[in-house]
Motif scaffolding. Structure first.
Motif, mmCIF file in Angstrom:
data_model
loop_
_atom_site.group_PDB
_atom_site.id
_atom_site.type_symbol
_atom_site.label_atom_id
_atom_site.label_comp_id
_atom_site.label_asym_id
_atom_site.label_seq_id
_atom_site.Cartn_x
_atom_site.Cartn_y
_atom_site.Cartn_z
ATOM 1 N N ILE A 166 -7.696 -0.797 -2.257
ATOM 2 C CA ILE A 166 -6.550 0.077 -2.008
ATOM 3 C C ILE A 166 -5.249 -0.715 -1.868
ATOM 4 O O ILE A 166 -4.167 -0.158 -1.949
ATOM 5 C CB ILE A 166 -6.751 0.971 -0.756
ATOM 6 N N PRO A 208 1.355 -9.786 16.303
ATOM 7 C CA PRO A 208 1.353 -8.473 16.954
ATOM 8 C C PRO A 208 0.667 -7.420 16.086
ATOM 9 O O PRO A 208 0.394 -7.649 14.911
ATOM 10 C CB PRO A 208 2.841 -8.150 17.125
ATOM 11 N N ASN A 209 0.415 -6.267 16.685
ATOM 12 C CA ASN A 209 -0.164 -5.148 15.951
ATOM 13 C C ASN A 209 0.686 -4.797 14.744
ATOM 14 O O ASN A 209 1.909 -4.889 14.797
ATOM 15 C CB ASN A 209 -0.247 -3.920 16.858
ATOM 16 N N SER A 237 1.149 -6.248 12.055
ATOM 17 C CA SER A 237 1.880 -7.302 11.351
ATOM 18 C C SER A 237 1.261 -7.589 9.981
ATOM 19 O O SER A 237 1.860 -8.279 9.168
ATOM 20 C CB SER A 237 1.915 -8.573 12.199
ATOM 21 N N GLY A 238 0.069 -7.052 9.730
ATOM 22 C CA GLY A 238 -0.533 -7.238 8.411
ATOM 23 C C GLY A 238 -1.773 -8.125 8.422
ATOM 24 O O GLY A 238 -2.267 -8.522 7.367
ATOM 25 N N LYS A 239 -2.311 -8.416 9.586
ATOM 26 C CA LYS A 239 -3.471 -9.307 9.686
ATOM 27 C C LYS A 239 -4.696 -8.712 8.972
ATOM 28 O O LYS A 239 -5.347 -9.385 8.181
ATOM 29 C CB LYS A 239 -3.822 -9.570 11.168
ATOM 30 N N SER A 240 -4.975 -7.450 9.288
ATOM 31 C CA SER A 240 -6.154 -6.828 8.666
ATOM 32 C C SER A 240 -5.943 -6.624 7.174
ATOM 33 O O SER A 240 -6.882 -6.719 6.382
ATOM 34 C CB SER A 240 -6.464 -5.480 9.318
ATOM 35 N N THR A 241 -4.714 -6.344 6.800
ATOM 36 C CA THR A 241 -4.421 -6.191 5.381
ATOM 37 C C THR A 241 -4.784 -7.476 4.643
ATOM 38 O O THR A 241 -5.452 -7.440 3.599
ATOM 39 C CB THR A 241 -2.924 -5.868 5.180
ATOM 40 N N ILE A 269 3.474 -4.645 2.690
ATOM 41 C CA ILE A 269 2.885 -5.025 3.979
ATOM 42 C C ILE A 269 2.864 -6.537 4.139
ATOM 43 O O ILE A 269 3.194 -7.064 5.193
ATOM 44 C CB ILE A 269 1.436 -4.501 4.097
ATOM 45 N N LYS A 325 4.460 0.730 0.021
ATOM 46 C CA LYS A 325 5.088 0.073 1.162
ATOM 47 C C LYS A 325 4.624 -1.384 1.191
ATOM 48 O O LYS A 325 3.426 -1.663 1.110
ATOM 49 C CB LYS A 325 4.642 0.815 2.431
ATOM 50 N N ILE A 369 0.861 -1.178 0.000
ATOM 51 C CA ILE A 369 0.000 0.000 0.000
ATOM 52 C C ILE A 369 0.900 1.230 0.000
ATOM 53 O O ILE A 369 1.881 1.278 0.742
ATOM 54 C CB ILE A 369 -1.002 0.015 1.172
ATOM 55 N N GLN A 393 -12.785 -5.621 11.408
ATOM 56 C CA GLN A 393 -12.236 -5.223 12.705
ATOM 57 C C GLN A 393 -12.909 -3.929 13.171
ATOM 58 O O GLN A 393 -13.253 -3.787 14.334
ATOM 59 C CB GLN A 393 -10.716 -5.020 12.605
HETATM 60 N N1 LIG Z 1 -4.775 2.208 4.414
HETATM 61 C C1 LIG Z 1 -3.480 2.133 4.824
HETATM 62 N N2 LIG Z 1 -2.628 3.110 4.453
HETATM 63 C C2 LIG Z 1 -1.332 3.059 4.845
HETATM 64 N N3 LIG Z 1 -0.811 2.080 5.598
HETATM 65 C C3 LIG Z 1 -1.613 1.094 5.990
HETATM 66 C C4 LIG Z 1 -3.003 1.067 5.622
HETATM 67 N N4 LIG Z 1 -3.560 -0.035 6.148
HETATM 68 C C5 LIG Z 1 -2.576 -0.659 6.824
HETATM 69 N N5 LIG Z 1 -1.404 0.012 6.736
HETATM 70 C C6 LIG Z 1 -0.143 -0.349 7.361
HETATM 71 O O1 LIG Z 1 0.080 -1.709 7.140
HETATM 72 C C7 LIG Z 1 0.624 -2.322 8.285
HETATM 73 C C8 LIG Z 1 -0.233 -3.504 8.683
HETATM 74 O O2 LIG Z 1 -1.475 -3.042 9.153
HETATM 75 P P1 LIG Z 1 -2.661 -4.015 9.506
HETATM 76 O O3 LIG Z 1 -2.858 -4.948 8.387
HETATM 77 O O4 LIG Z 1 -3.819 -3.190 9.904
HETATM 78 O O5 LIG Z 1 -2.073 -4.774 10.786
HETATM 79 P P2 LIG Z 1 -2.781 -5.622 11.928
HETATM 80 O O6 LIG Z 1 -4.190 -5.868 11.519
HETATM 81 O O7 LIG Z 1 -1.967 -6.855 11.994
HETATM 82 O O8 LIG Z 1 -2.665 -4.825 13.165
HETATM 83 C C9 LIG Z 1 0.718 -1.250 9.359
HETATM 84 O O9 LIG Z 1 2.033 -0.774 9.374
HETATM 85 C C10 LIG Z 1 -0.228 -0.203 8.863
HETATM 86 O O10 LIG Z 1 0.180 1.063 9.273
#
Ligand SMILES: Nc1ncnc2c1ncn2[C@@H]1O[C@H](COP(=O)(O)OP(=O)(O)O)[C@@H](O)[C@H]1O
Ligand SMILES: [Mg+2]
Lengths: 442, 254
Positions: B52, B35-36, B38-42, B16, B14, B11, B85
């Motif tokens: 996106i 951990p927070n 780490s890319g789980k939600s991604t 992820i 960067k 994204i 989430q």
């Molecule tokens: N829409 C976004 N724009 C920029 N960076 C993002 C976005 N969504 C996630 N990230 C980045 O991607 C990384 C992984 O995020 P995320 O998948 O939410 O982690 P988790 O769910 O494991 O806490 C984080 O560093 C976060 O800042």
């Protein structure tokens, strides 16, 4: 004072009197002429006037004629059908075609005791006691009101006796039919103490014609009375509509104005209320859905004159295509109007890059101990919202429509008359892709 | 059912997700912990079709088909469901309208007749009772003004009504008290079945006391650094995530 005298002034002046309602009364003739003089001396407002900065009315001055026609055409069948449906809804219905009352299409026979509803033309012709606000310069909030006073063809005069509660709305259905016609309705509501009523003004253009409507509505809300005024504009795609809705409120009264605009080439509504005595509540709601090159301008003004009054204003606009919206919301808290509680919000949704909105809240406070707030947003459909809906199986079009519907719903939900609420809901959904599907599910 | 191969996701330029491999079979429950950030939600959002995120390498197949080529709504109709989430608020749209529109969109896709208002209401009421949701929430705007717990229950309600084949739950357990957690767990256990798969994204082992997974994966900095059985979650709980950074404990557990 602003534009150079043009030929229309001389021509129109000679046209003012003759066949219009009340032409047998010398004083009415004189009043019309004086009103026209006021208008022609001022001329059409130009963009140099702050209040008209965004709305170009020069198109009107380029018209062949400003004078109304005196012989109304037959109502188009489309309008007849709707009139028929409306009387089926049990509304007290008055139908006007090009600004002339059509008694055959109207159903105003079973008004309750204490309610008088008359055609203004009948009153002018019959030399009846006229409301004093008619023809009065003091009640002209814009220069177009003077033009209306000069040319007023017909309209409705509603008089409600004290303590009378009108359960069924008065529905004024104003149809524009024909090409290039100028239409001048004038509506007057006089609500006695502790009375209550809802008045709906519905403007509908059935043709793609360069019609010009100049409408004035004056509402006097007696002490403790509760009046709701809803105005729905569904003018033809080339039509111009310039109007004023002006309320005067007495002690402990409540006035609600709801303004809905769904079509018309260029629309300008000046909506005002004056909170003259303590304990008044004033609510202004508005919703418009614009597309193509439509232009819709709302100038609202709430005058807090007496202390301890409350005003609420909620406007929402949805703009697509190359449309342009203008919202100017003035709230004036006059000297001595202490403990005023005024709140205003306006939210706009821009659906295209070419759509434009000019929004300006204007709070002028000259009193102490007041609570005045306002908030404005201009935004687009939320990506997160769209994704959430799509992730539940809604295609992109439906997801957009559901979000737009939700945005408008805030205003739609507040409409008290079920018939009107549903009508507005359908007008909105009919314009949205997959709106039919959403409509079915409501 | 789901097969992720060497998935790289970016994204804003960067990276992820950095080479995820994951196979989930029908009937299985997988937990993804980590951990927070780490890319789980991604990963969860990407599987649901969030545009996106850009896939720079790798593939995702769902029921043998290329998932990444499908629109979000197509995925939903084909049975992929993400419990968010952070469930999104949709102002002005009642929860009832939202649920009805979603259910009927999916039914229409499968050429099933739309549910009429009565059948819909009966269904929703019964499901709401099961997830312990107040019926008044049907008339409120979607998620607007809902408490954290109500939002999560609303996701489980949708899960139960839409009956997907692949359910991905992104931290549906966080912020819930123990009673709510049990209801969510019941809701998920209800869904377990031979032709369904469930991916639980969670930060804590707590939920896994009620939903026993078939496999646990640990995601760290965009990679699955460890996979194991239900016991792995317990080890994580005991040692925390810190050891992942050093890598020491990976060896220790292994
Ligand atoms: N829409 C976004 N724009 C920029 N960076 C993002 C976005 N969504 C996630 N990230 C980045 O991607 C990384 C992984 O995020 P995320 O998948 O939410 O982690 P988790 O769910 O494991 O806490 C984080 O560093 C976060 O800042
Ligand atoms: Mg997350």
């Amino acid at each position: 004072m602003h534009v150079q005298p043009q030929s229309w002034q001389n021509v129109e002046l000679s046209l003012v009197p003759d066949a219009l309602a009340g032409h047998d009364s010398p004083w009415i003739l004189a009043a019309r002429k004086t009103a026209f003089k006021r208008f022609s001396e001022h001329g059409f407002p130009t963009k140099r006037e702050e209040e008209w900065k965004y709305t170009d009315v020069s198109l009107i001055s380029k018209r062949g004629s400003l004078a109304p026609d005196n012989i109304p055409p037959d109502a188009p069948s489309e309008a007849k059908l709707l009139a028929w449906a409306l009387s089926g809804e049990g509304m007290h219905l008055m139908v006007f075609v090009n600004g002339h009352f059509d008694s055959e299409l109207s159903t105003i026979d079973d008004l309750p005791d204490g309610v008088q509803l008359s055609s203004l033309a009948d009153m002018l012709d019959g030399d009846a006691n006229l409301p004093e606000s008619l023809f009065s310069q003091q009640h002209e909030h814009t220069i177009f009101a003077a033009l209306n006073n000069a040319f007023v063809t017909d309209g409705a005069v509603l008089k409600i006796a004290p303590d009378t509660v009108l359960e069924t709305p008065i529905y004024l259905f104003l149809i524009a039919s024909g090409h290039g016609v100028a239409i001048y309705p004038h509506i007057i509501v006089m609500a006695g103490e502790n009375s209550s009523a809802t008045v709906i003004e519905h403007y509908m253009g059935t043709l793609d014609a360069h019609n010009f409507t100049n409408a004035i509505t004056q509402i006097n809300v007696g002490a403790g009375a509760k009046i709701e005024h809803c105005k729905l504009i569904q003018e033809g795609p080339a039509a111009l509509h310039i109007a004023g809705v002006h309320a005067e409120q007495s002690k402990d009264s409540s006035f609600t104005s709801r303004s809905f605009v769904f079509s018309g080439r260029s629309v300008r509504n000046d909506i005002t209320s004056s909170l003259n005595e303590t304990g008044c509540l004033c609510t202004f709601d508005g919703l418009y859905l614009l597309d193509d090159k439509q232009h819709v301008d709302h100038h609202t003004r709430i005058d807090h004159i007496a202390p301890c009054c409350t005003s609420r204003e909620y406007y929402r606009g949805i703009l697509d295509g190359e449309s342009r919206g203008v919202f100017n919301g003035k709230v004036i808290v006059h000297h001595g109007a202490n403990q005023t509680d005024a709140h205003q919000t306006n939210h706009h949704l821009l659906l295209s890059k070419q759509a434009e909105i000019d929004t300006k809240p204007q709070l002028e406070i000259f009193a102490d101990d007041v609570k005045c707030t306002h908030g404005a947003t201009v935004g687009q459909l939320s990506d997160e919202g769209l994704f959430y809906l799509r992730s539940r199986g809604l295609d992109a079009d439906t997801a957009r429509s559901v979000l737009i519907y939700g945005f408008a719903n805030d205003i739609i939900n507040r409409i008290n008359t079920p018939y009107l609420r549903q009508r507005i809901e359908h007008l909105l959904l009919d314009r949205l892709p997959q709106g039919d599907m959403v409509k079915e599910l409501l | 059912m789901l097969s992720i191969k060497n998935l790289h996701v970016c994204i804003d330029g960067k990276e992820i997700l950095r080479g995820i491999n994951l196979d989930v079979k029908a009937g299985e429950v997988h937990a993804i912990m980590g951990p927070n950030a780490s890319g789980k939600s991604t990963l969860a959002q990407l599987l649901a079709g969030r545009e996106i995120y850009k896939v720079t390498a790798g593939s995702v197949h769902y029921l043998g088909r290329d998932l990444l080529a499908m629109s979000p709504e197509r995925r939903a109709c084909e049975g992929v469901f993400l419990a968010f989430q952070y469930p999104v608020e949709i102002p002005g749209v009642s929860n009832a309208l939202f649920l009805k529109t979603a259910l009927n969109a999916i039914r229409k896709y499968h050429r099933l007749p739309e549910l009429d208002a009565m059948d819909f209401l009966t269904l929703v009421r019964e499901r709401m009772k099961r997830v312990g949701m107040d019926e008044a929430l049907l008339l409120r705007a979607v998620n607007e003004g809902f408490s954290g717990g109500e939002k999560k229950r609303n996701e489980i309600l949708q899960l139960n009504i839409l009956q997907p084949r692949l359910a991905i739950l992104d931290e549906t357990d966080s912020g819930l008290d123990i009673d709510a957690l049990k209801l969510v767990a019941d809701g998920v256990n209800d869904m377990r079945g031979a032709d369904r798969a469930i991916i639980l994204v969670t930060h804590y082992q707590r939920l896994l006391d009620y939903i026993v997974p078939d496999a646990v994966h640990v995601l760290s900095q965009g990679c699955i650094v460890k996979s194991g059985g239900a016991d792995l979650a317990k080890d994580l709980e005991r040692h925390g995530y810190n050891w992942l950074e050093t890598g020491d404990l990976i060896k220790q557990i292994a």
